[in-house]
Structure formats: C-alpha cells, structure tokens
Design a protein around this motif. Structure first.
Motif, PDB file in Angstrom:
ATOM      1  N   SER B 217       0.830  -1.199   0.000  1.00 19.13           N
ATOM      2  CA  SER B 217       0.000   0.000   0.000  1.00 19.13           C
ATOM      3  C   SER B 217       0.870   1.257   0.000  1.00 19.13           C
ATOM      4  CB  SER B 217      -0.969  -0.015   1.169  1.00 19.13           C
ATOM      5  OG  SER B 217      -0.294  -0.297   2.351  1.00 19.13           O
ATOM      6  N   ILE B 218       1.948   1.287   0.803  1.00 23.92           N
ATOM      7  CA  ILE B 218       2.761   2.513   0.778  1.00 23.92           C
ATOM      8  C   ILE B 218       3.568   2.607  -0.511  1.00 23.92           C
ATOM      9  CG2 ILE B 218       2.872   3.022   3.248  1.00 23.92           C
ATOM     10  CD1 ILE B 218       5.448   1.687   3.478  1.00 23.92           C
ATOM     11  N   THR B 220       2.564   1.558  -3.469  1.00 19.93           N
ATOM     12  CA  THR B 220       1.620   2.012  -4.500  1.00 19.93           C
ATOM     13  C   THR B 220       1.457   3.526  -4.408  1.00 19.93           C
ATOM     14  OG1 THR B 220       0.451  -0.069  -4.280  1.00 19.93           O
ATOM     15  CG2 THR B 220      -0.714   1.683  -5.402  1.00 19.93           C
ATOM     16  N   LYS B 221       1.371   3.999  -3.163  1.00 15.12           N
ATOM     17  CA  LYS B 221       1.228   5.435  -2.934  1.00 15.12           C
ATOM     18  C   LYS B 221       2.478   6.186  -3.428  1.00 15.12           C
ATOM     19  CE  LYS B 221       0.246   8.280   1.119  1.00 15.12           C
ATOM     20  NZ  LYS B 221       0.244   8.150   2.588  1.00 15.12           N
TER      21      LYS B 221
END
Lengths: 294, 385
Positions: B217-218, B220-221
C-alpha cells in the motif's frame, strides 16, 4: 482511479489472510464460546510446516499446502484435547488464560526448534506479473493464488457446514450443547472437528503468507491473530459469513488507511473499529440480537 | 565499647562488599557481551558474536593481555531495548566486568548506555550508528562511558544523500522509514537535510510500524508520486521485502539503503532478479584486497565455515579494539583507566578500516558503497570522512 483499484487489489490479498484466520476464531467461539488466542500461532506453525516440506523434503507447493493443513488440523485437535477439554466446565477466564499460555508455548517452542531468526520461504512458484489496462494495474500470480485458494476453501467450508452430517452437528452444538447431547450427538467429537477445520484453514493462511511475503518467523502469528480476532468481531463472532466479510473489509480498510493516510495509523484504525463495533453493535455486522433466555 | 563494636561491624560489612570484588580479579579479564542473539535482529548479534569470539580466541592463544586471558560473559538481550539495559546492569553489577561489548542496534545501545553511565562501566557498540548513541540528547554532552567502533548516521546519511544527488544525479527522492527504529529515523533525517541542500526534493515520506511485512500500500502510494530514487534506511528483514514488492509493482528506480542492507537475507528475500539497482553504504567489503582483510576472511572461514559479513568484521575489530585499550591502560580491573585509554585511541588498524576515536566517542573511518548486481555484492566506491 487506477491507484485506488491497485490499492483495492492489495487490500483484498491482505484481507483473504485475515478471513482465513478469522474463520477458525469464529467457529471455535461459536461452538464453545472460547476466544482461542493460540489460533494465530497455529497459522505460524502452518507456515513452518510448509517451509519444512518444501526445503527439506523437496515437495511442490500443493502437497506442502495439504500436508501443512493436515498437520495443523491434528495440532488443533491435540491442543483442544490437552489444554481446553480438561477445563470445559471451569470459568471462562481460566480457559482464556490457558489459550494465551498455549500461544506462548507454540511461539517459544518454534523459536527453539527453528531458531528465532526469520526464514526465507523458498520460491516454489515462479514469479509472474500480469499487467492489465495498459500497465495501469499490476497483479501477481501469487495474489491470484491467494484469492482463489481462499475462495475455494470458503466454498468447501460452507458446503461442510451446510450439507454434511458433521456440519449439522456443529450447528446443533453451537445452538445448545446439552440439547445436542440429548439428541445423541457426540459433542466432544464435534468440538474436535471444529478445531481441526479451523486450524487447517489457519495453516492454509500461513502457507499463503509464506508464499506471498517470502518471510516467516516464529512471532508472525501474533498481529495477524489479533487482527483476525477484530475481523471476526467486526463481522459478528460465531457467524461464518461474518468472518469472511470482516476479514476482507479489514484488509481493504487497512490498505486504504495506509494508502491515503499513513501506514502508522492502520493498526490503530483496526483496533478503533473493534472498539466502535463493541460500542455500537456488539454482535457485529451480521449478528442478530438474541435475548438472554431466563 | 559500643563504639568499638559498631566500627567492627562496619569494617566487617565493608569487607563483605570488597571481598567478592577481590575474589573476582583472578586469572582472567572479564568482558561482558550484551548482544541481540535472538528475535528481530538476531542476525546482527550472532555475526558480531562470531567476530568477537574469533578475535578473543586469537588473543588468548597468543597469551592474552598483560598475562591474563580474556573471559567473555555473553548474555542475549533478545533484540529488546529494555532487556538490553537489564543485561548491561547485570554485567556491570553482578558479573563485575571490565567493559561491555554491544549492543548491535542504536535503540538497544542507548538504553544500555543508561546502565553504563550509572555503574561507570565502559560500553562499546560495534554497530550502533545513531548520532545520539554517544551524545546525551538533552544536554548535548558526550556520554562519558559510551563508545562505538563504527561511523555514525550523519556520516552515513550524508554519504547516501550525496551519492544519490551527485553520483546518480537524481532529483526526486522518496523515503521509507521504520518508525520503531531510532536508527531508521536518524538516517532519514540526515539524508533529507543533505539531499535537499544538494538541490534534491523529497516527494514522499512514508513510515511503517514494527514487524510490518506488507509494503504494497505505501509503495503504491509512492509510485504515484513518481520518485527517481527510494531511500529506505531499514534492517535486512524489511529491506528484502521492500525491494521485492517495489519491483513487483513496477517501481524500477534505484533503491538506496544503509548498513542495515548488508546481509545475505536481503537478496534471499528479494530474489536475484529483483536485486539490481540497489546501493547501500557499508563498513567493509569482502572484495577489499588489503592483507588484514584477507587474513580475517581466511581465519573466519576456517572457524565457522561461512563467509563473514560486515557485522562479523565489526565484531572482530571490537575484540581487538578493547584488547588494545586494556593493554594501553595497563590494568585489568580499573574501568576508569580503561575509559581514558579508549578515549585516546589513535590509528587503530582494524579490518573495517583505521579507527580514530573523536571527541564525541565516534570512530572516524571510511565507508564503502556496495551495489547489488543480480544479487551479488559489488564494491562500488570508498568514501573517506
């Protein structure tokens, strides 16, 4: 938009692990009202069994998965027989403390046997990345495995609970174990069977995590175990579809929190959800309010 | 009479306190070891212990120091800050050691240094690189009894920031830090300062909590912010996973790290094909052609049947470093004299370079930058302080 969808894929992958572990929590709670805190550690043992199968016995992924599930099913039954059965009629709190004891025992035993350091789960499946929509979305074959295996196991579980004799017995014991005993159901066998299924599912979760994150360690079960507990409460503890719903929602919520807020808040949000649910609807999303019988 | 009795009691009491100390000073020099031998960062402690043991064995075989052999008192701090302090206290008070070697990580060393200051026993860390390990954060003064034989993070952070800005000529960087580690936070801070000063821009800053495995998730961010380089000052467990997950998400920019990347586990976890375009600063390279390095590698292989990494080399140097100080202090019991000798160490030649102890108790020495090419560590360049 694409980033959001990518985060959604990440969230569903993470959620499928929570769902697999949460199923075991929920079934055990449903049947004997015990929050089995050793459940997260069964998941860890599952990952290590598959690791041993692959590294030392040179097995493929599927045989390792099946052996690990069978082993953990047995482990679940043994734990139930040795640790929980003698306390069947004691107070709820002594059983809970025993569960924590079993959890610590498994963690430390594994540290003695396999070492405290993390291990690298071997690559049993080749890496393949699929690019969709002009490279906007990426999905790896392992993510697909994780989601598909989770769904297959859930369908199987649903079949067992709804359509088999054992499933019927489980539902009966969950409703009223004394009445079930009067109807000729072997309550002990039913409880053992529940532990076996729950532990096998947790083991599958462990193996999938090993495959996906490549890293396993003796304490890997602690946090996912707690999160799965949150997921189970979220969906309604004791309710099987609730555990699936809770698991997937928790995975997605966590991913979105770290994707759009900060990764530091995601555990806080998970536990805030637990508190909120307990305050607003203690029976969980799918739970019904049953009045205490007098 | 009463007075005489009370004096007698007092004398007896003092004898009781002093006697065990005298009894302890027999034929060996007791040196304590407070290392991470199990749990999260066990790999560092284990390898450093291998190095220390090798050095001590060699010293003892040659007859020891000042006619006495070194005896190691080894206690595991379980990669835990609080435990590290308990271990240091035990070593200082109960075991009455002359000096304490370890812990490996910054957080644990900071915590153990409280015990060192309280019981006035020199503590020397082989690999705690955080700036505030040897300096009191509140007063800004040097902690009298705390030393290290490695460079600090301002140096390491600067090296990597300059490498990104000047050697790789990149402008936009993303930083990923481990919020549970002092080491990681310190390095990120130093990198940020130097990199911005050199004209670069930090486009994303992300942190994660202890024991995190999922960085998708981080990452992708971060991918959304289009950085040209990622700086991830984390330990080996997370390093491998970050590299792997970044590459799987199609983030193919250079990934920079620090000495925490120096472990074979990084490549094992990331996989060989993904372990490219990764650079990190390290204490030593096994490809160094220096005779001292080569001898060390041969002896280490003979004893442990494995390749030594930088942590083994740091441990080995630490063994000789403390032996050198004991010899110059010319005492096997006086901690105060040993401290003074440690403070005045100049031109100590070790496997990881020439060490001069500066006024802040840091080791002034050079760093190397290592590149991963298909998972193989290749020596890139050497940088002097």
């Amino acid at each position: 938009m694409w980033t959001f969808l990518q985060q959604l894929i990440n969230g569903i992958t993470l959620g499928s692990v929570y769902a697999l572990i949460a199923l075991g929590y929920t079934m055990v709670y449903g049947i004997i009202k015990l929050i089995n805190f050793a459940h997260g550690d069964v998941y860890m043992v599952g990952a290590y069994i598959a690791f041993i199968c692959v590294v030392y016995l040179h097995m493929g992924f599927l045989p390792a998965l099946i052996i690990s599930m069978v082993f953990c099913a047995l482990l679940g039954v043994i734990i139930e027989k040795l640790a929980y059965k003698p306390l069947r009629n004691s107070s709820r709190i002594s059983v809970l403390i025993t569960a924590i004891g079993v959890s610590l025992l498994l963690e430390n035993l594994m540290q003695i046997i396999m070492g405290a350091d993390s291990r690298v789960f071997p690559k049993v499946v080749a890496d393949n990345n699929y690019k969709l929509f002009n490279n906007h979305l990426l999905i790896s074959n392992k993510q697909i495995y994780m989601i598909i295996i989770t769904i297959i196991l859930m369908i199987l579980l649903n079949y067992v609970v709804k359509n088999t004799k054992m499933g019927k017995a489980m539902r009966a014991v969950a409703q009223d174990s004394d009445a079930a005993r009067l109807m000729g159901i072997n309550v002990d066998t039913t409880i053992s069977f529940t532990f076996a299924i729950g532990s096998a599912l947790a083991a599958a979760g462990g193996v999938l995590v090993g495959l996906y994150y490549v890293s396993i360690n003796p304490l890997m079960g602690v946090l996912p175990g707690l999160k799965a507990f949150v997921a189970a409460v979220f969906g309604g503890i004791g309710i099987i579809p609730g555990a699936m719903l809770g698991g997937f929602s928790l995975g997605i919520v966590e991913t979105l929190v770290s994707g759009y807020g900060s990764s530091m808040y995601k555990d806080a949000v998970a536990f805030a959800i637990l508190i909120l649910i307990l305050l607003v609807k203690p029976t969980g999303l799918l739970g019904k309010n049953i009045k205490e019988k007098v | 009479m009463k007075k005489f009795l009370s004096v007698l009691v007092l004398v007896l009491f003092l004898c009781l306190i002093i006697l065990p100390t005298l009894a302890a000073s027999n034929n060996t020099i007791k040196i304590g070891v407070d290392l991470e031998l199990s749990q999260a960062v066990a790999q560092y402690g284990q390898r450093e212990l291998d190095g220390i043991k090798l050095a001590v064995d060699e010293i003892n075989k040659k007859g020891g120091i000042l006619g006495k052999k070194i005896e190691l008192v080894i206690i595991d701090n379980k990669s835990d800050k609080t435990e590290a302090m308990n271990v240091a206290t035990k070593l200082a008070v109960k075991e009455k050691v002359l000096a304490i070697l370890g812990p490996a990580t910054s957080g644990a060393t900071k915590s153990a240094s409280q015990a060192a200051m309280q019981y006035k026993v020199p503590i020397i860390s082989p690999s705690a690189t955080d700036d505030t390990v040897t300096i009191n954060e509140r007063t800004g003064k040097v902690k009298t009894y705390v030393f290290r034989t490695c460079f600090n993070d301002s140096f390491q952070g600067n090296v990597m920031a300059n490498f990104a800005a000047k050697t790789l000529k990149l402008k936009n960087a993303a930083i990923i830090t481990d919020a549970s580690s002092d080491y990681s936070k310190g390095l990120a801070k130093n990198f940020k300062t130097t990199f911005t000063k050199a004209g670069g821009k930090i486009v994303a800053e992300e942190s994660f909590g202890k024991g995190e495995q999922d960085f998708n998730s981080i990452l992708t961010k971060i991918r959304d912010k289009k950085p040209e380089v990622i700086f991830a000052p984390v330990y080996y467990d997370e390093a491998g996973l970050i590299i792997k997950q970044a590459r799987e998400l199609g983030l193919n920019v250079p990934i920079l790290g620090a000495d925490g990347f120096d472990d074979p586990k990084v490549v094992e976890k990331a996989g060989k094909t993904y372990s490219n375009n990764v650079f990190f600063s390290a204490h030593y390279s096994s490809q160094d052609t220096d005779k001292k390095v080569k001898d060390f590698i041969t002896n280490y292989k003979k004893k442990y049947n494995a390749e030594p990494n930088a942590f083994a080399a740091l441990g080995y140097d630490l063994g000789y470093f403390v032996a050198d100080a004991i010899k110059r202090a010319n005492t096997t019991t006086d901690r105060e004299k040993l401290r003074k000798a440690l403070e005045t160490t100049k031109n100590f030649v070790g496997v990881t370079g020439v060490i001069n102890v500066d006024k802040n108790h840091n080791a002034e020495k050079s760093a190397v930058i290592i590149e991963l090419k298909d998972g193989v560590q290749t020596f890139k360049q050497k940088l002097n302080p």
